[in-house]
Design an enzyme around this catalytic site. Structure first.
Site, PDB file in Angstrom:
ATOM      1  N   HIS A 121      96.496  58.298 -15.894  1.00  0.00           N
ATOM      2  CA  HIS A 121      95.463  59.164 -16.470  1.00  0.00           C
ATOM      3  C   HIS A 121      94.514  58.356 -17.371  1.00  0.00           C
ATOM      4  CE1 HIS A 121      93.761  62.801 -18.189  1.00  0.00           C
ATOM      5  NE2 HIS A 121      94.198  62.509 -19.400  1.00  0.00           N
ATOM      6  N   VAL A 122      95.092  57.566 -18.256  1.00  0.00           N
ATOM      7  CA  VAL A 122      94.284  56.787 -19.192  1.00  0.00           C
ATOM      8  C   VAL A 122      93.515  55.700 -18.438  1.00  0.00           C
ATOM      9  CG1 VAL A 122      94.364  55.192 -21.157  1.00  0.00           C
ATOM     10  CG2 VAL A 122      95.770  57.267 -21.166  1.00  0.00           C
TER      11      VAL A 122
END
Lengths: 237, 315
Positions: A186-187
């Site tokens: 996600h990051v």
């Protein structure tokens, strides 16, 4: 925006502002606050959890005021995360429902990873990767909160058998490893796809970003805006 | 009559501890240097056939360890309290058992408490460095300063022994009176036992003593009498003489083949390395991917396309 228009794939607060460059509202202030509470909780949970996961990471307990404090605070952060994520879930679940195009998108993961977005179907507010992250987070957080309660010595030890507790600690550790991995994805995606982070800091992205990565969503916003005056209704309705 | 395993009288001067950090062979969530010396392994032998259920051992344990068990309720059983607690390191468990072969009612009275496993599940499960230590004489001890109260030791123990205090949030269990053993004494329970059902000495001596007891029991009709020193946990430093050693579970659920649960082995074994490898792998993938493909940037062309699209919506 009317209910019917929202159903086409946008969320309340989504809006497009023509100009040079075009700016697009992607997240409301409330959604962003909600997101960052969840994000901070998840990071603190990962750090305090990893401290108890492997002896080589026990030093991380120093961040929380020692081993005992880490043990005491970790489950409470989990409770904060659970309710905070519940807020995100209620906000976003509808637009994360799986569509046929998503399978096509995911089937062309190689094109995604090599940046050949022209070979992918046009994407709505969320692409299949974001949907996978969303549902993985949802399922994993449920596993983590349930197994976490069984493992929460201070308040719940008397309600479960040792065998149940053993299954819970194993499930908790495994789910934690997966959720940290999902978090990394996600990051990383937010960093790799330039222009994304503004969505969660200022709530806005550029038109070019929306055109490149979420063209279907942009079209829906534009067409929704163009329709609004003709039906004589305002966005507030 | 002189008892062979009577403990020596307490010394009155020059008492010094002969059990120190240098005698650790294991330390939870950390490693220790190899000890310079190997102490003689010790053991407590509990001869269930000799036990009269007087609870002198329980009282002695409470006194020596200065425990303050809350007054409870009579729940209609002899067990009192009804389970081990943070303030009751040892507990008499009474079982009324009808022998199906003889139709006789037999009192099976077992003193429950830490078994001091050679392969301790509590120590394996403990995440706090130095909260559990094992000495080369076989004693497994909790070091409360380092305990964080997580309860992982409870999950690791094959005998369901440690208890976590709601007051101090620390784990407690029998220490085998490590403080007494350190000055040449035996455990308080063994000292107090009026029938010498509990004896303490070197593990070798205790095994030998048990053999004599088992022989005696067999001669009196207990064909299955035997020693409980389960190999699944590498043997224990608290052993039982059981008249029905083929059925340990009739003694208030003494496990037949105790070993560290496979769930605990998985949780504390390979999964730690696999887990860290997966997390590290994901991070590495991101790094390598970014180096190879570079950032995915929005082009001026994208912006123009968006303006064209948005502009078309204007009147």
């Amino acid at each position: 925006m009317t209910k019917a228009e929202r159903a086409t794939g946008t969320e309340p607060g989504d809006d497009v502002h023509p100009g040079s460059p075009v700016t697009v509202d992607r997240y409301t202030v409330a959604a962003r606050i909600n997101h960052w509470i969840t994000a901070i909780s998840l990071v603190l949970l990962a750090l305090s959890g990893l401290a108890l996961f492997h002896p080589s990471l026990f030093f991380l307990t120093a961040l929380f005021g020692g081993g005992e404090a880490t043990r005491a605070i970790h489950p409470w952060i989990g409770v904060v995360l659970f309710f905070s994520f519940l807020g995100l879930f209620l906000r976003f679940w509808k637009l994360n429902l799986w569509k046929r195009d998503d399978s096509t998108w995911l089937g062309r993961l190689r094109d995604v990873l090599t940046g050949h977005e022209e070979r992918l179907p046009e994407v709505g507010k969320y692409n299949a990767g974001q949907k996978v992250v969303f549902w993985a987070m949802s399922i994993l957080i449920v596993i983590l909160i349930l197994s976490g309660i069984v493992t929460w010595e201070r308040y719940f030890a008397d309600y479960f058998s040792v065998t149940q507790e053993r299954i819970a600690v194993l499930a908790h550790a495994a789910a934690a490893v997966v959720i940290i991995s999902v978090w990394i994805v996600h990051v990383y995606a937010a960093i790799w796809i330039r222009g994304t982070i503004g969505a969660m800091t200022r709530g806005q992205v550029t038109g070019g970003w929306a055109w490149r990565h979420h063209r279907k969503w942009l079209r829906q916003l534009v067409s929704g805006k163009s329709k609004a005056p003709t039906t004589g209704k305002t966005a507030a309705e | 009559m002189a008892f062979e395993y009577e403990l020596p009288p307490p010394p009155t001067h020059d008492i010094h501890s002969d059990l120190g950090e240098g005698d650790w062979i294991r330390r939870s969530a950390s490693s220790v240097p190899a000890p310079a010396r190997q102490l003689t392994p010790v053991a407590k032998l509990i001869d269930v056939s000799k036990c009269i259920g007087c609870k002198a051992c329980q009282a002695a344990c409470v006194e020596w360890n200065d425990l303050h068990q809350e007054v409870g309720y009579n729940e209609g059983v002899y067990d009192n309290p009804s389970d081990l607690t943070p303030d009751m390191f040892t507990l008499m468990r009474f079982t009324e058992w009808e022998n199906p072969e003889t139709q006789n009612l037999e009192w099976l009275i077992r003193k429950d408490g830490c078994m001091h496993c050679a392969d301790p599940g509590c120590l394996k499960a403990c995440p706090a460095p130095g909260a559990i230590v094992q000495y080369s004489n076989g004693i497994v001890d909790f070091v409360h300063e380092n305990c964080i109260g997580c309860g992982y030791c409870v999950k690791g123990c094959p005998f369901n022994i440690p208890r976590i205090s709601k007051v101090t949030n620390k784990a407690y269990k029998c220490t085998l009176c490590s403080d007494r053993v350190a000055v040449g004494q035996g455990p308080a329970c063994a000292k107090a036992c009026p029938t010498h059902a509990i004896v303490f000495g070197t593990k070798e001596e205790m095994t030998k003593h048990a053999e004599g007891r088992i022989e005696d029991l067999k001669s009196r009709g207990y064909a299955n009498a035997g020693l409980y020193d389960p190999p699944g946990v590498g043997g224990t430093h608290v052993m039982y003489v059981l008249h029905h050693a083929d059925r340990p579970e009739i003694y208030a659920g003494l496990p037949k083949d105790p070993h560290i649960s496979v769930l605990v082995e998985l949780w504390k074994g390979a999964s730690k390395y696999a887990g860290l490898a997966v997390i590290g792998g994901m991070a590495l993938f991101g790094l390598v991917h970014h180096l190879v493909t570079g950032a995915n940037k929005v082009t001026p062309e994208d912006e123009r396309d968006a303006e064209r699209l948005a502009g078309s919506a204007e009147p």
